[in-house]
Design an enzyme around this catalytic site. Sequence first.
Site, PDB file in Angstrom:
ATOM      1  N   GLY A 264     -11.560 -29.702 -30.921  1.00  0.00           N
ATOM      2  CA  GLY A 264     -11.822 -28.665 -29.929  1.00  0.00           C
ATOM      3  C   GLY A 264     -10.908 -28.837 -28.734  1.00  0.00           C
TER       4      GLY A 264
ATOM      5  N   GLY B 116     -10.455 -27.562 -24.346  1.00  0.00           N
ATOM      6  CA  GLY B 116     -10.928 -26.884 -23.153  1.00  0.00           C
ATOM      7  C   GLY B 116      -9.811 -26.696 -22.154  1.00  0.00           C
TER       8      GLY B 116
ATOM      9  N   LYS C 165     -12.255 -37.932 -26.642  1.00  0.00           N
ATOM     10  CA  LYS C 165     -12.081 -36.860 -25.672  1.00  0.00           C
ATOM     11  C   LYS C 165     -10.945 -37.231 -24.731  1.00  0.00           C
ATOM     12  CE  LYS C 165     -14.733 -33.927 -22.501  1.00  0.00           C
ATOM     13  NZ  LYS C 165     -16.090 -33.698 -21.910  1.00  0.00           N
TER      14      LYS C 165
ATOM     15  N   ASP D  49     -26.461 -27.374 -19.288  1.00  0.00           N
ATOM     16  CA  ASP D  49     -25.512 -26.608 -20.106  1.00  0.00           C
ATOM     17  C   ASP D  49     -25.844 -26.753 -21.591  1.00  0.00           C
ATOM     18  OD1 ASP D  49     -23.417 -24.885 -20.567  1.00  0.00           O
ATOM     19  OD2 ASP D  49     -21.881 -26.442 -20.544  1.00  0.00           O
TER      20      ASP D  49
END
Length: 457
Positions: free
Chosen positions: A20, A22, A42, A140
Site C-alpha cells: 500500500g 499513502g 512501513k 480511524d
Amino acid sequence: MQQQGQGSTIQDFNVLEKLGEGSFSSVYKVQRKSDGQYYAMKKVVISQQSYKERENALNEIRILASLDSPYIVEFKDSFLDSEGKTLYVIMEFASGGDLNSLLKQGKIKGGVEEAEIWKVLTQITIGVKVLHDNNILHRDLKLANVFIGKSPEGNIYKIGDLNISKVTHGANARTQAGTPYYASPEVWKGEQYSWPCDIWSIGCIIYELAAQQPPFRAADLQSLSRRIQTGVYDPIPGKYSKDLSEVIKLLLQVNPRSRPSCDTILKNPLVIKKSGALLVEEEVGGKKMAKLLQTIKLPYNLKQLKGNLPKANYENKIKRSNSQSGIRVNTDISQTPQPIRKQPEDVKPPQQLQRPPQPQPQSQQVNKPPLLKPPMAQPPKPQQVQTPQQLYSKVQQQEQRLLGQQKYPYVPYQQQQQITPRDSSPRRGQYQNQYNMVAGMPSGMRRQNSAGPIGRR
C-alpha cells in the site's frame, strides 16, 4: 526513559512487494534475512512531514510497542536510515490483507457470510476494548485499518494503523480526525468526543460488510454530515438475521451516551450466542492493562531519534487467538459441551505409600547412669538493706581491686563530716586570706587588684 533499539538497518531485510501507499508513507512485504520470517515494513519519509505528522508517526510506534493483544497488529522493530530522513517500522504481517479483501470476496460469493461478520464484530470489539482500557482512542476505524491474519482455526482480525490514535488520560478529545464515512455525529459537529466514536465506527464496519456499502452516503461532505447526524440508513439485506440488524442499530445511535461500551457489547446475549467459544483475555478487574511507554521525544536533529525508539520485539512468541489464558465468554450450553466433574465425596484421597520396614543396625548396649531429678526451685532470699557506711566501704574495696593498687587512702566513713574539694585544698588558707583582705578595701582599690581590664591597665 525509552529503551533503545537493536540497531537494525534496511540491509537486514529483503523487500518483496508493495502492499500500500499513502502521502508520505508506503507499506511493503519484507523478509528478514536472519530468521526468514515475513513482516510488514512501513516506510515513512519523516523528513518531508510536518511536526504534527512526525508526532503521529512516533505515537503509533509508542502505542503498538506498549500493547500486546492477538487482535492488534504486533510491533516488531523501528529504525532510521543513515541520514535520518526515513523512518522504518517493522510490524506483524497479515497474510489475508484487510477487510476490503474480505468484502471483495463476499461480493463474488453473493455477500459475506453472517458467521464471519459476527466473528469480525467480536474480535475487533475485543481489540478496541484493549485500547479503551488503556485510555486510547483509535479515531480511524474502517475496513482498510482492520487486517486479517491466518491461523488453523480461521481468520484473526487485527486492528492496525494507529497513526492518529490519541492517549486521552481519561479526558475527551475535540480535534476532528478520521475518515468521513466512519466519523460519528459528535465528531462532525465539532463537539468533544470520547470512546463512543469508536463504537460508531464499528457499527459502520459491520453494516458495510453486510450491505456491501457504507451506511451513510452523499454527494458532498455537507450532505454527508446531515445524513450522519440524522442517523437514518437503509436496512441490511434480508438474507441476514434480525439479530445482526438489532446489533447494528444498537451501535449506530446518534446520541453517544446511548451507545454501548465494549464490555456491554461482549456481554450482549446476541453477541454471546453468535461468537462461539471465543476466549476473551481479561486482567485487573476485567481490564487488560498495559504499561504505556513514555512519549517518544522528537529531537530537532532527526538523527538523534534513534536512541529514543523502543527496542526490537522479534522474539515474542506469545500465542494469539488460541491462547488458553483468560475468561471464556459464556456461550450456548447446547453448542458447548461442558466437562463432567466428580463430586467432592467421590474423590478419594491418594493412598500413602508404605515403605517396608528396614532392619535397624544392632547397637552395643551402654550402661547409662540414671537420670537425675531436676533441682527444686528455691525461693529468693530477702535482700538485706546496707547502711551508707557499708556501701562506702564496698565502693572503696572495688576500686582497689580493679586498679590493682591503693590509689586513694582508705578513709573511714564519717556521717557528720562532709569532705569537699575546697576544704581539702592546700591553698585554701592563702586564697581565704587574700579574699578577706580585698573584701575590706575601698572599691577603687579593689579594681586595681582585680583580674579585669581595669586592673590590667
